[in-house]
Design an enzyme around this catalytic site. Structure first.
Site, PDB file in Angstrom:
ATOM      1  N   GLU A 109       0.857  -1.183   0.000  1.00  0.00           N
ATOM      2  CA  GLU A 109       0.000   0.000   0.000  1.00  0.00           C
ATOM      3  C   GLU A 109       0.894   1.234   0.000  1.00  0.00           C
ATOM      4  O   GLU A 109       2.077   1.159   0.309  1.00  0.00           O
ATOM      5  CB  GLU A 109      -0.885   0.028   1.252  1.00  0.00           C
ATOM      6  CG  GLU A 109      -1.678  -1.235   1.525  1.00  0.00           C
ATOM      7  CD  GLU A 109      -2.445  -1.153   2.836  1.00  0.00           C
ATOM      8  OE1 GLU A 109      -3.150  -0.145   3.052  1.00  0.00           O
ATOM      9  OE2 GLU A 109      -2.329  -2.083   3.654  1.00  0.00           O
ATOM     10  N   TRP A 110       0.319   2.383  -0.308  1.00  0.00           N
ATOM     11  CA  TRP A 110       0.994   3.638  -0.034  1.00  0.00           C
ATOM     12  C   TRP A 110       0.937   3.882   1.470  1.00  0.00           C
ATOM     13  O   TRP A 110       0.090   3.309   2.167  1.00  0.00           O
ATOM     14  CB  TRP A 110       0.360   4.792  -0.788  1.00  0.00           C
ATOM     15  CG  TRP A 110       0.451   4.695  -2.287  1.00  0.00           C
ATOM     16  CD1 TRP A 110      -0.569   4.769  -3.178  1.00  0.00           C
ATOM     17  CD2 TRP A 110       1.646   4.531  -3.079  1.00  0.00           C
ATOM     18  NE1 TRP A 110      -0.113   4.635  -4.466  1.00  0.00           N
ATOM     19  CE2 TRP A 110       1.241   4.495  -4.446  1.00  0.00           C
ATOM     20  CE3 TRP A 110       2.998   4.387  -2.770  1.00  0.00           C
ATOM     21  CZ2 TRP A 110       2.154   4.333  -5.492  1.00  0.00           C
ATOM     22  CZ3 TRP A 110       3.901   4.224  -3.811  1.00  0.00           C
ATOM     23  CH2 TRP A 110       3.483   4.207  -5.154  1.00  0.00           C
TER      24      TRP A 110
END
Length: 275
Positions: free
Chosen positions: A159-160
């Site tokens: 994920e970011w």
């Protein structure tokens, strides 16, 4: 806030102890066999005692039409009754182990052992940081997660990281995939099985993960079926809620479903477990 993203980076503010440059040639040549999907059927309702604090009005294909359900757990689930959860229908669990190259979830060993004692198949997941070399992160995970035959394959959580106080980097997609390929190869060599990739819609789209072949996916989609939110993307596990409730867990937690029948799940376990 119980989704993996917010759990991960809120934890950093609380003290605790604790792909080959985007070219397909650096990825596995073929994906492992996927589970046999469950045929569409009428909405059957959740497993016994399960609910949702913020339920989605699922049109058409509903997650509870799938018969095999599980959870993921971290320090935000401090004292689960794993035996009660197993009796209520929890068929698998992934437990947060590590983040980046130096963070260990303080509840990992407790969850790891208690879930096993309750007879719940469990595996561990790693939250990837885009500011640390993939090799360092793989070594950190291997250092902290036992290689126990029969465990679920490890999970790479991609994920970011916008809530991190130390790493909000967003590298180019080719660089992201290259790091993934290194990490996944190292864990495959150590655990004897290919990891599963967990991801969320924006990260999947930003990094063209639909082109990253050779691995099974665990996809988050809390307001649409995975085939609608990730068109053409094969999936083996679906995280369909971050606000679920179930016996054995206090408060809300993430709910997940396997893309197959109970028989298919047992076959998947036999084929994909740690060696």
């Amino acid at each position: 806030m119980t989704d993996l993203t917010r759990r991960t980076f809120l934890s950093l503010s609380v003290p605790f102890v604790v792909g080959a440059c985007g070219r397909r040639s650096a990825e596995p040549a073929s994906a492992p066999p996927l589970a046999s999907p469950v045929s569409p059927r009428a909405y059957a309702g959740p497993p016994r005692g399960w609910g949702d604090e913020d339920p989605h009005d699922w049109p058409g294909r509903r997650p509870y039409g799938l018969p095999v359900h599980g959870v993921d757990a971290s320090r935000y689930d401090p004292n689960p009754d794993w035996r009660g959860a197993a009796q209520s229908g929890v068929s698998f669990a992934w437990i947060k182990a590590t983040e980046g190259g130096d963070l260990l979830d303080p509840s990992f060993s407790g969850h790891w052992n208690a879930a096993a004692d309750a007879g719940v198949p469990r595996g561990a997941y790693h939250v990837y940081y885009h500011c640390r070399p993939a090799e360092d992160q793989a070594r950190w995970f291997i250092r902290n997660v036992p290689r126990q035959p029969g465990s679920l394959p490890p999970v790479l959580d991609m994920e970011w990281t916008p809530f991190s106080p130390t790493c909000t980097a967003r590298p180019p997609a080719a660089e992201v995939r290259a790091g993934m390929a290194i990490f996944l190869r190292m864990l495959t060599a150590h655990y004897g099985t290919r990891p599963v990739i967990y991801t969320v819609p924006d990260f999947y789209d930003d990094n063209d993960l639909g082109s990253f072949a050779g691995y099974e996916y665990w996809l988050r989609s809390t307001a649409a079926h995975p085939t609608d939110r990730y068109p053409g993307g094969p999936w083996t596990f679906w995280q369909y809620s971050g606000t679920g409730t179930l016996p054995g867990f206090d408060g809300s937690t993430d709910l997940n479903a396997f893309n197959g029948s109970p028989v298919a799940f047992q076959s998947w376990l036999a084929r994909r477990s740690v060696r």
